[in-house]
Design a protein around this motif. Structure first.
Motif, short mmCIF file in Angstrom:
data_model
loop_
_atom_site.label_atom_id
_atom_site.label_comp_id
_atom_site.label_asym_id
_atom_site.label_seq_id
_atom_site.Cartn_x
_atom_site.Cartn_y
_atom_site.Cartn_z
N ILE A 53 0.84 -1.20 0.00
CA ILE A 53 0.00 0.00 0.00
C ILE A 53 0.87 1.25 0.00
CG2 ILE A 53 -1.62 1.33 1.41
CD1 ILE A 53 -2.88 -1.41 2.18
N LEU A 54 1.94 1.24 0.80
CA LEU A 54 2.87 2.37 0.78
C LEU A 54 3.59 2.47 -0.56
CD1 LEU A 54 4.41 2.12 4.37
CD2 LEU A 54 2.84 3.86 3.50
N THR A 82 -6.54 2.31 -2.92
CA THR A 82 -6.99 3.42 -3.76
C THR A 82 -6.68 4.76 -3.11
OG1 THR A 82 -8.77 2.08 -4.73
CG2 THR A 82 -9.00 4.48 -4.86
N VAL A 83 -6.94 4.87 -1.82
CA VAL A 83 -6.69 6.12 -1.11
C VAL A 83 -5.20 6.45 -1.13
CG1 VAL A 83 -6.73 7.24 1.15
CG2 VAL A 83 -8.71 5.95 0.37
N VAL A 103 -12.05 11.56 -2.58
CA VAL A 103 -11.54 10.19 -2.49
C VAL A 103 -10.73 10.00 -1.21
CG1 VAL A 103 -10.02 8.49 -3.56
CG2 VAL A 103 -11.53 9.86 -4.99
N VAL A 104 -9.87 10.96 -0.91
CA VAL A 104 -9.01 10.83 0.27
C VAL A 104 -9.82 10.80 1.56
CG1 VAL A 104 -7.22 11.98 1.63
CG2 VAL A 104 -7.00 11.83 -0.86
N LEU A 115 -17.40 1.71 -7.11
CA LEU A 115 -17.16 0.57 -7.99
C LEU A 115 -15.70 0.18 -8.19
CD1 LEU A 115 -16.19 1.35 -11.18
CD2 LEU A 115 -18.45 2.39 -11.17
N ALA A 116 -14.76 1.14 -8.12
CA ALA A 116 -13.37 0.81 -8.44
C ALA A 116 -12.76 -0.23 -7.50
CB ALA A 116 -12.52 2.08 -8.49
N PRO A 117 -12.84 -0.06 -6.17
CA PRO A 117 -12.27 -1.10 -5.30
C PRO A 117 -12.99 -2.44 -5.44
CG PRO A 117 -12.63 0.94 -4.08
CD PRO A 117 -13.34 1.09 -5.38
#
Length: 408
Positions: free
Chosen positions: A19-20, A150-151, A265-266, A331-333
């Protein structure tokens, strides 16, 4: 803190590293690429069509080859593919910083794109596989892990241009070298921390994965639906600028609308994912996201005949960006979390890459059609109504049922 709020049990060290990684990838990438077009036009003196060609070549060398990178990750493992991608990205950014001739710029841009085609599907497929294992161990929904991924990417996409803007005060070459420096750190970190052999991930040696993929109707249906979403998202750069300029007299408000999308989003991705995961199965979640996107296009279509300008004229564009971003968050995740259930055992990298490559091809063809539609001189509402119909049609393509999750 974010991961603690997101999940009930801690993520594994490998998941946290990946993730990082997405955060670092996007910081390095967006520190350079948003400023490339201006550099090519002003500093190097390329014609507009040639600038567009160079940018298109980068997209093709990246999105179009994701399926290759995913297949290589299945065959050779995540570590060598990620490390090779980082080396190529470092070389590409360094080359771009010193490129002054057209052939040299094209070579650097192709190298930058191919580097991402190597490391991105490798990282994304392993995140998806680890998320499935984390779900099966009782940690929580895999979709929440993909939402955190995603975030992290969106934070990088927000921070990267700010870093690049500061470095451009010195020189474009400095921005390129700084971007390369980010990937030097990523390379060193992964050479140290990324395991040689990840438990549970078996390398495949048999051929025939692509043949089975093209016969997998449920997966291809997911690709088409995801491609429809990406085509809609691409209108932030194609249809929206024209609408903003009509309403505001310039494209200056675009920067604020893009910032709004990133901020949403964030700040809201994790709560939205948590809310949807408690109420909706994957198909309904994706259908809800596509429906919101369709409503966003329809809102502009309804308001367009009035030809409003100023603040009132900007409201439909504002509503479109908000609804599009909410649809994206739904929907994306989920789409990426669904891939492990549709992929063949041991082929998750191939299928993850194919999701990007197939949907990217849809965007390429759809964007050409959209550009033609916008230039046809039709009544103002018609192009937006046609675009609203695309996500509605995509809902009918979504796979009906999801198989029980299995290890990849």
């Amino acid at each position: 803190m974010t991961s603690v709020a997101l999940v009930r049990t801690p993520l594994s060290p490998l998941l946290r590293l990946l993730i990082l990684t997405q955060l670092a990838f996007n910081i390095g990438f967006f520190a350079v690429l948003p400023f490339l077009a201006e550099h090519l036009a002003d500093a190097i003196g390329m014609a507009g069509w040639l600038v567009g060609l160079v940018l298109g070549l980068r997209t093709v060398s990246q999105q179009g080859l994701f399926v290759v990178g995913g297949a290589l990750a299945d065959r050779y493992g995540v570590r060598p593919v990620v490390l090779a991608g980082c080396v190529l990205r470092i070389a590409g950014f360094g080359w771009l910083g010193y490129a002054e001739e057209t052939w040299s710029v094209v070579g650097a841009v192709l190298l930058i794109g191919f580097a991402a085609a190597l490391f991105s599907p490798a990282v994304e497929s392993e995140v998806a596989r680890q998320a499935v294992e984390w779900e099966e161990s009782g940690g929580g929904s895999r979709t929440r892990v993909l939402a955190l991924f995603t975030v992290a990417g969106q934070v990088g996409a927000f921070v990267g241009p700010l870093l690049g803007a500061l470095l451009l005060a010195v020189d474009f070459r400095v921005a390129c070298l700084a971007g390369a420096g980010v990937f030097v750190l990523v390379l060193a970190g992964h050479a140290w921390l990324l395991p040689q052999h990840i438990p549970g991930r078996a390398r495949v040696t048999e051929k025939g994965g692509v043949r089975a993929l093209v016969r997998n109707r449920r997966f291809l249906a997911l690709c088409c639906a995801y491609g429809a979403y990406l085509l809609a998202y691409n209108q932030l750069y194609l249809a929206l600028p024209e609408e903003v300029e009509r309403a505001a007299g310039s494209q200056a408000p675009l920067a604020w609308l893009f910032a709004l999308s990133s901020l949403l989003v964030v700040t809201a991705q994790l709560p939205v994912t948590r809310w949807a995961g408690e109420r909706l199965d994957p198909r309904r979640c994706m259908a809800a996201g596509l429906s919101l996107i369709a409503v966003g296009f329809a809102a502009v279509a309804v308001a367009r005949p009035a030809e409003l300008t100023g603040t009132a004229g900007m409201l439909p564009a504002f509503g479109f960006v908000v609804l599009l971003t909410l649809g994206q968050m739904l929907l994306a995740p989920v789409a990426r979390a669904w891939v492990p259930d549709l992929a063949e055992p041991g082929r998750l990298g191939l299928y993850t890459g194919a999701l990007s490559s197939v949907s990217g091809l849809i965007v390429l063809l759809g964007s050409a059609a959209t550009g033609t539609l916008l230039d046809m001189g039709l009544p103002a509402a018609v192009p937006w109504l046609v675009l609203a119909a695309v996500p509605v049609a995509a809902i009918t393509l979504l796979p009906r049922r999801s198989r029980p999750p299995c290890r990849r």
